[in-house]
Design a protein around this motif. Structure first.
Motif, short mmCIF file in Angstrom:
data_model
loop_
_atom_site.label_atom_id
_atom_site.label_comp_id
_atom_site.label_asym_id
_atom_site.label_seq_id
_atom_site.Cartn_x
_atom_site.Cartn_y
_atom_site.Cartn_z
N ARG A 165 -10.88 -10.08 24.06
CA ARG A 165 -9.43 -9.89 23.97
C ARG A 165 -9.12 -8.45 24.37
O ARG A 165 -9.70 -7.51 23.83
N ILE A 166 -8.23 -8.30 25.34
CA ILE A 166 -7.85 -6.96 25.78
C ILE A 166 -6.33 -6.83 25.70
O ILE A 166 -5.60 -7.84 25.68
N GLY A 167 -5.88 -5.60 25.66
CA GLY A 167 -4.44 -5.38 25.58
C GLY A 167 -4.08 -3.92 25.79
O GLY A 167 -4.94 -3.03 25.71
N PRO A 168 -2.80 -3.64 26.05
CA PRO A 168 -2.35 -2.26 26.23
C PRO A 168 -2.26 -1.53 24.89
O PRO A 168 -1.80 -2.10 23.89
N PRO A 242 -10.44 -3.18 25.24
CA PRO A 242 -10.88 -4.32 24.43
C PRO A 242 -10.49 -4.10 22.97
O PRO A 242 -10.64 -3.00 22.42
N GLU A 243 -10.02 -5.15 22.33
CA GLU A 243 -9.54 -5.04 20.95
C GLU A 243 -10.60 -4.48 19.98
O GLU A 243 -10.29 -3.59 19.19
N PRO A 244 -11.86 -4.99 19.99
CA PRO A 244 -12.81 -4.47 19.00
C PRO A 244 -13.05 -2.97 19.11
O PRO A 244 -13.35 -2.32 18.10
N LEU A 245 -12.93 -2.42 20.31
CA LEU A 245 -13.29 -1.02 20.50
C LEU A 245 -12.15 -0.06 20.18
O LEU A 245 -12.36 1.16 20.20
N VAL A 246 -10.97 -0.58 19.90
CA VAL A 246 -9.86 0.29 19.49
C VAL A 246 -9.34 -0.09 18.11
O VAL A 246 -8.32 0.44 17.66
N ALA A 247 -10.04 -0.99 17.41
CA ALA A 247 -9.56 -1.46 16.11
C ALA A 247 -9.40 -0.31 15.12
O ALA A 247 -8.41 -0.25 14.38
#
Length: 294
Positions: A165-168, A242-247
């Motif tokens: 899952r990726i996002g801005p 990626p979502e996990p890496l910016v959580a």
């Protein structure tokens, strides 16, 4: 009287060529000549009176019989290697070497390492950062965590962990000063940041979010995710990540994700060699799945 097995050398040569999809790669792996592998395969076909390979363009393809023999021989050689390895006195104490991209290692694995060691105490884990692309045999590694998509190298066994899952993401100050509303992506004219290893990330996210990728103009690229995140926190633009890496950055308020995250075609996986199995693998896969699910 039962018929004896064919030559183990011939079976070994066939297994390597079938698994790697190449006589040349098999020869390199077995440290023999191309001609030696070809002769072993030819003698095996003559003994079985069956064609195991057939020409397909400029390459080779397995016949139905070849596929059956490949599956059986790969499993048999893997079991034999594992049994021999388990008999070595130091086998039970050998570390489990896990390769990780540098960004995943720093931002996801290391913060969870203490919990991993507590929950899987039998796993003597050695983490190895991976900068270069992984090779077909995963030499030097017991497994590797990575994000990607099929087709995978023929020498890998893939254990899916989670959809990617990726996002801005953007700093709260940038979002406020540029009037970014959470109800609609407003990206035209914005500075769109990305990592050099994922130049197509903005287009992938746009497609999954129902936005025309042609409306986006990706801006500066950064060599590592760390640099990308720090530039974003400093208000240099909007990053795709990626979502996990910016959580952790989202939880601490350093970043916000105004339009959420979307699944793309890639996935997080644990890759192992088809030639190896390890009883420590199954608990590790379960643990990683649970962590990604959070």
């Amino acid at each position: 009287m039962s018929r004896p097995l064919p030559s183990l050398n011939a079976l070994h040569a066939f297994e390597a060529a079938a698994r790697l999809g190449s006589v040349s790669k098999a020869a390199a792996e077995l440290h023999v000549t191309h001609g030696a592998v070809s002769r072993h395969i030819r003698s095996l076909e003559e003994e079985l009176d069956l064609a195991l390979f057939q020409r397909q363009g400029r390459g080779l393809a397995l016949t139905a019989a070849g596929q059956r023999l490949r599956d059986a021989s790969t499993a048999a050689f893997a079991q034999l290697r594992d049994t021999v390895e388990s008999l070595r006195p130091e086998a039970g104490h050998a570390p489990f070497v896990l390769g990780c991209p540098v960004s995943l290692l720093a931002r996801w694995m290391i913060p969870r390492l203490e919990r991993l060691m507590a929950e899987l105490p039998e796993l003597s884990l050695h983490l190895r950062p991976q900068e270069a692309p992984l090779n077909d045999g995963l030499e030097g590694l017991d497994a590797a965590v990575l994000a990607g998509e099929a087709p995978w190298p023929p020498g890998w066994r893939i254990h899916p962990l989670a959809a990617e899952r990726i996002g801005p993401v953007v700093s709260p100050g940038y979002a406020q000063s540029h009037g970014l509303a959470s109800d609609r992506p407003a990206l035209r004219g914005q500075t769109l940041l990305h990592t050099l290893s994922r130049p197509d990330a903005w287009a992938r996210w746009a497609s999954s979010a129902g936005i025309d990728p042609d409306d986006l103009e990706p801006g500066p690229g950064f060599p590592h995710l760390y640099h990308l995140i720090e530039a974003t926190v400093a208000g240099r633009g909007i990053a795709i990540a990626p979502e996990p890496l910016v959580a952790n950055d989202l939880a601490s308020g350093r970043l916000v994700a105004p339009w959420g995250f979307h699944e793309v075609s890639a996935q997080w996986v644990l890759a192992t060699s088809v030639r190896r199995s390890d009883p420590r693998l199954e608990p590790l896969v379960a643990w990683l799945k649970a962590e990604f699910a959070q």
